[in-house]
Design a protein around this motif. Structure first.
Motif, short mmCIF file in Angstrom:
data_model
loop_
_atom_site.label_atom_id
_atom_site.label_comp_id
_atom_site.label_asym_id
_atom_site.label_seq_id
_atom_site.Cartn_x
_atom_site.Cartn_y
_atom_site.Cartn_z
N TRP A 13 10.07 -17.87 -5.80
CA TRP A 13 9.39 -16.69 -5.27
C TRP A 13 7.91 -16.97 -5.12
O TRP A 13 7.39 -17.92 -5.68
CB TRP A 13 9.62 -15.47 -6.16
CG TRP A 13 9.12 -15.66 -7.55
CD1 TRP A 13 7.86 -15.39 -8.03
CD2 TRP A 13 9.86 -16.15 -8.67
NE1 TRP A 13 7.78 -15.69 -9.37
CE2 TRP A 13 8.99 -16.16 -9.79
CE3 TRP A 13 11.16 -16.59 -8.83
CZ2 TRP A 13 9.40 -16.59 -11.05
CZ3 TRP A 13 11.55 -17.01 -10.08
CH2 TRP A 13 10.68 -17.01 -11.17
N PHE A 21 5.72 -10.49 -0.40
CA PHE A 21 6.44 -11.17 -1.48
C PHE A 21 7.77 -11.69 -0.93
O PHE A 21 8.44 -11.00 -0.18
CB PHE A 21 6.68 -10.19 -2.62
CG PHE A 21 7.27 -10.81 -3.84
CD1 PHE A 21 6.49 -11.55 -4.70
CD2 PHE A 21 8.62 -10.66 -4.13
CE1 PHE A 21 7.05 -12.12 -5.84
CE2 PHE A 21 9.18 -11.23 -5.26
CZ PHE A 21 8.39 -11.96 -6.12
N GLU A 51 9.15 -4.45 -3.36
CA GLU A 51 8.53 -5.27 -4.41
C GLU A 51 8.27 -4.44 -5.66
O GLU A 51 8.57 -4.89 -6.77
CB GLU A 51 7.23 -5.86 -3.89
CG GLU A 51 6.51 -6.72 -4.90
CD GLU A 51 5.17 -7.24 -4.39
OE1 GLU A 51 4.41 -7.74 -5.23
OE2 GLU A 51 4.88 -7.14 -3.19
N GLU A 52 7.76 -3.23 -5.50
CA GLU A 52 7.49 -2.36 -6.65
C GLU A 52 8.78 -1.98 -7.37
O GLU A 52 8.83 -1.97 -8.59
CB GLU A 52 6.74 -1.10 -6.20
CG GLU A 52 5.32 -1.38 -5.74
CD GLU A 52 4.45 -2.04 -6.80
OE1 GLU A 52 4.54 -1.65 -7.99
OE2 GLU A 52 3.69 -2.96 -6.45
N LEU A 54 11.57 -3.74 -7.38
CA LEU A 54 12.05 -4.96 -8.05
C LEU A 54 11.32 -5.17 -9.36
O LEU A 54 11.94 -5.43 -10.40
CB LEU A 54 11.88 -6.18 -7.14
CG LEU A 54 12.26 -7.53 -7.76
CD1 LEU A 54 13.75 -7.57 -8.12
CD2 LEU A 54 11.90 -8.66 -6.83
N LYS A 55 10.00 -5.06 -9.35
CA LYS A 55 9.21 -5.22 -10.58
C LYS A 55 9.64 -4.21 -11.64
O LYS A 55 9.78 -4.56 -12.80
CB LYS A 55 7.71 -5.10 -10.30
CG LYS A 55 7.14 -6.31 -9.61
CD LYS A 55 5.63 -6.35 -9.62
CE LYS A 55 4.99 -5.21 -8.91
NZ LYS A 55 3.54 -5.35 -8.73
N ALA A 56 9.86 -2.97 -11.24
CA ALA A 56 10.27 -1.93 -12.18
C ALA A 56 11.64 -2.24 -12.78
O ALA A 56 11.87 -2.05 -13.97
CB ALA A 56 10.28 -0.57 -11.49
N LEU A 58 12.94 -5.16 -13.23
CA LEU A 58 12.90 -6.37 -14.05
C LEU A 58 12.10 -6.20 -15.33
O LEU A 58 12.07 -7.11 -16.17
CB LEU A 58 12.31 -7.53 -13.24
CG LEU A 58 13.13 -7.99 -12.04
CD1 LEU A 58 12.38 -9.09 -11.28
CD2 LEU A 58 14.51 -8.46 -12.45
N THR A 59 11.48 -5.06 -15.53
CA THR A 59 10.67 -4.83 -16.72
C THR A 59 11.50 -5.04 -17.97
O THR A 59 12.58 -4.48 -18.12
CB THR A 59 10.08 -3.40 -16.71
OG1 THR A 59 9.28 -3.27 -15.54
CG2 THR A 59 9.26 -3.13 -17.94
#
Length: 70
Positions: A13, A21, A51-52, A54-56, A58-59
């Motif tokens: 990535w 991203f 992207e936001e 995905l980040k949430a 994966l937290t």
């Protein structure tokens, strides 16, 4: 029934020059001389919203990197 072969997969990535991203998924296969090669399977370019999300999602997730040895 046909024989099936399993190939380890690799994910990469980063950011494109335009700031978006991306995720790349590839199979890892043995090439000539036993050299490890990555064969692209698919790529994803995410919007800022994706992207936001995905980040949430994966937290708190621990992602193993490298060869798996600790």
């Amino acid at each position: 029934m046909a024989d099936q072969t399993f190939f380890p997969q690799a994910i990469a990535w980063g950011r494109l020059p335009n700031g978006k991203f991306f995720l790349n998924l590839a199979m890892q296969i043995a090439g000539p001389g036993g050299k490890l090669m990555r064969v692209p399977v698919t790529s994803f370019i995410l919007t800022k919203d994706e992207e936001e999300r995905l980040k949430a999602s994966l937290t708190g997730l621990h992602i193993v990197t490298g060869n798996g040895r600790n």
